[in-house]
Design an enzyme around this catalytic site. Sequence first.
Site, PDB file in Angstrom:
ATOM      1  N   ASP A 152       0.588  -1.034  -0.419  1.00  0.00           N
ATOM      2  CA  ASP A 152       0.130   0.121  -0.367  1.00  0.00           C
ATOM      3  C   ASP A 152       0.876   1.406   0.184  1.00  0.00           C
ATOM      4  OD1 ASP A 152      -2.139  -1.817   0.423  1.00  0.00           O
ATOM      5  OD2 ASP A 152      -0.966  -2.064   2.332  1.00  0.00           O
ATOM      6  N   HIS A 195      -4.940  -3.875   5.746  1.00  0.00           N
ATOM      7  CA  HIS A 195      -4.906  -4.104   4.367  1.00  0.00           C
ATOM      8  C   HIS A 195      -6.022  -3.922   4.238  1.00  0.00           C
ATOM      9  CE1 HIS A 195      -2.669  -5.280   1.079  1.00  0.00           C
ATOM     10  NE2 HIS A 195      -3.589  -6.130   0.421  1.00  0.00           N
TER      11      HIS A 195
HETATM   12  P1  NAD Z   1      -1.878 -18.543  -4.225  1.00  0.00           P
HETATM   13  O1  NAD Z   1      -3.517 -19.545  -3.898  1.00  0.00           O
HETATM   14  O2  NAD Z   1      -1.224 -18.341  -5.352  1.00  0.00           O
HETATM   15  O3  NAD Z   1      -1.000 -19.349  -3.401  1.00  0.00           O
HETATM   16  C1  NAD Z   1      -1.205 -19.587  -2.938  1.00  0.00           C
HETATM   17  C2  NAD Z   1      -0.474 -20.839  -1.113  1.00  0.00           C
HETATM   18  O4  NAD Z   1      -0.195 -21.477  -0.304  1.00  0.00           O
HETATM   19  C3  NAD Z   1      -0.752 -22.313  -2.696  1.00  0.00           C
HETATM   20  O5  NAD Z   1       0.561 -23.161  -3.081  1.00  0.00           O
HETATM   21  C4  NAD Z   1      -1.680 -22.813  -1.312  1.00  0.00           C
HETATM   22  O6  NAD Z   1      -0.934 -24.091  -1.845  1.00  0.00           O
HETATM   23  C5  NAD Z   1      -0.574 -22.765  -0.311  1.00  0.00           C
HETATM   24  N1  NAD Z   1      -1.071 -22.693   1.105  1.00  0.00           N
HETATM   25  C6  NAD Z   1      -2.623 -22.661   1.766  1.00  0.00           C
HETATM   26  N2  NAD Z   1      -2.270 -22.653   2.507  1.00  0.00           N
HETATM   27  C7  NAD Z   1      -0.813 -23.308   3.560  1.00  0.00           C
HETATM   28  C8  NAD Z   1      -0.603 -23.864   4.945  1.00  0.00           C
HETATM   29  N3  NAD Z   1      -1.572 -24.396   5.786  1.00  0.00           N
HETATM   30  N4  NAD Z   1       0.317 -23.867   4.497  1.00  0.00           N
HETATM   31  C9  NAD Z   1       1.862 -23.318   3.929  1.00  0.00           C
HETATM   32  N5  NAD Z   1       1.358 -23.507   2.443  1.00  0.00           N
HETATM   33  C10 NAD Z   1      -0.446 -23.845   2.484  1.00  0.00           C
HETATM   34  O7  NAD Z   1      -2.313 -16.921  -3.644  1.00  0.00           O
HETATM   35  P2  NAD Z   1      -0.979 -15.750  -4.071  1.00  0.00           P
HETATM   36  O8  NAD Z   1      -1.450 -15.457  -4.959  1.00  0.00           O
HETATM   37  O9  NAD Z   1       0.466 -16.796  -3.168  1.00  0.00           O
HETATM   38  O10 NAD Z   1      -1.712 -14.788  -2.215  1.00  0.00           O
HETATM   39  C11 NAD Z   1      -1.336 -15.742  -1.086  1.00  0.00           C
HETATM   40  C12 NAD Z   1      -2.399 -14.871  -0.271  1.00  0.00           C
HETATM   41  O11 NAD Z   1      -1.051 -13.577  -0.311  1.00  0.00           O
HETATM   42  C13 NAD Z   1      -2.946 -14.331  -0.382  1.00  0.00           C
HETATM   43  O12 NAD Z   1      -4.346 -14.329   1.087  1.00  0.00           O
HETATM   44  C14 NAD Z   1      -3.285 -12.879  -0.688  1.00  0.00           C
HETATM   45  O13 NAD Z   1      -4.781 -12.440  -0.226  1.00  0.00           O
HETATM   46  C15 NAD Z   1      -2.458 -12.657  -0.551  1.00  0.00           C
HETATM   47  N6  NAD Z   1      -1.638 -11.030  -0.871  1.00  0.00           N
HETATM   48  C16 NAD Z   1      -1.359  -9.980   0.711  1.00  0.00           C
HETATM   49  C17 NAD Z   1      -1.292  -9.215  -0.225  1.00  0.00           C
HETATM   50  C18 NAD Z   1      -0.492  -8.066   0.911  1.00  0.00           C
HETATM   51  O14 NAD Z   1      -0.591  -7.390   0.901  1.00  0.00           O
HETATM   52  N7  NAD Z   1      -0.679  -8.528   2.788  1.00  0.00           N
HETATM   53  C19 NAD Z   1      -0.910  -8.281  -1.382  1.00  0.00           C
HETATM   54  C20 NAD Z   1      -1.373  -9.626  -2.347  1.00  0.00           C
HETATM   55  C21 NAD Z   1      -2.064 -10.932  -1.950  1.00  0.00           C
HETATM   56  C1  LMR Z   2      -3.305  -6.682  -2.643  1.00  0.00           C
HETATM   57  O1  LMR Z   2      -3.517  -5.363  -2.320  1.00  0.00           O
HETATM   58  O2  LMR Z   2      -3.673  -7.100  -3.837  1.00  0.00           O
HETATM   59  C2  LMR Z   2      -3.810  -7.838  -2.547  1.00  0.00           C
HETATM   60  O3  LMR Z   2      -3.944  -8.170  -0.556  1.00  0.00           O
HETATM   61  C3  LMR Z   2      -4.209  -9.339  -2.715  1.00  0.00           C
HETATM   62  C4  LMR Z   2      -6.664  -8.693  -2.552  1.00  0.00           C
HETATM   63  O4  LMR Z   2      -6.713  -9.794  -2.279  1.00  0.00           O
HETATM   64  O5  LMR Z   2      -6.019  -7.328  -2.852  1.00  0.00           O
END
Ligand code: NAD
Ligand code: LMR
Length: 327
Positions: free
Chosen positions: A161, A189
Amino acid sequence: MKTPIRVAVTGAAGQIGYSLLFRIASGAMFGPDQPVILQLIEAPIEKALKALEGVVMELDDCAFPLLKGVVQTSDASVGFKDANWCLLVGAKPRGPGMERADLLKDNGKIFIEQGRIIDAVAAADARVAVVGNPANTNCMIAASQAKRLPAERFTAMVRLDQNRAQTQLAKKAGVDLTEVKNIYIYGNHSPTMFPAYGHATIGGKPAAQVINDLAWLQGPFCETVGKRGAAIIAARGASSAASAANALVDHVRSLVTIGAVHSVAIKSNGAYGFDANVWAGMPVRTTAPGTYEPITNYFLDDFAKQKIAATNKELVDERSFVADMIK
Ligand code: NAD
Ligand code: LMR
């Protein structure tokens, strides 16, 4: 040669993992002279573990000089063993039309278990950074399980952000990105977050003075930053991944760089009107590698206070929603 840092990453075969691991192994997170051992944790799902095998093959094929070992496992007590940094990425991402808080009941459970295991097996100096959404409240859940590691060790990421806000200010002012400084994120967030343009400077002058458009700062600017994740999901059909991995590199890099001032979601001690014991984004200053102090004396005007009250309310509501998960 320095002793390698052990970096545990959950969700290692996911979208963010695929952008993140190579940056860590190349030295972008801990520096060009700091060796690392990656401890990669995936869900016990055949497809995910198979994908992880492929990712590890690619790490091998990069021949990164700083990468001194790779562990791949679906057993969190193996993956977090002796880890100095635990990067909690693995969780479900949201789809179109969802808010991040809609993930709480599913994702929250992951963080109970991982918080408990990290507390039991990670290194004495372990630091935890939570990315999986909703990141602030998941971080609070993980920290609630810890008896050994202090709550300050658990941080959640609002750096994406901050980076988004920096770029939006630079575009509006028509200046190079590096001219924009001191833009920090307060709160959750989520769309309620507050990108505090009041502290920001552009070319050394107050950003509000340079932009000279308060209606834009209080309206479209806050909205664009707050809803950027949803805009990316609408455009890409999947949530942000490369920019999220990049933000995590920045989050940790700033936390190991003494003197860095940056936005991190940390356990509130009541500063800025946040409820104690919610994890709220705010500016912090890194005082030693992995250690920081919150900056609590920035001026907030009435608009800022109102925005912070709204994002605090959301954090308090999320906490009530998961009350049964918190020890
Ligand atoms: P994704 O689905 O591509 O990958 C997630 C991975 O986590 C998968 O491979 C899954 O098998 C694995 N997983 C699920 N449960 C698990 C566990 N208990 N232990 C280990 N691995 C596990 O998702 P992504 O695009 O990589 O996003 C991951 C997370 O990050 C999501 O919750 C998404 O919303 C979040 N995210 C946060 C931000 C932020 O700014 N905070 C930004 C982008 C995404
Ligand atoms: C983001 O801000 O891009 C991540 O938290 C993914 C989402 O769900 O928006």
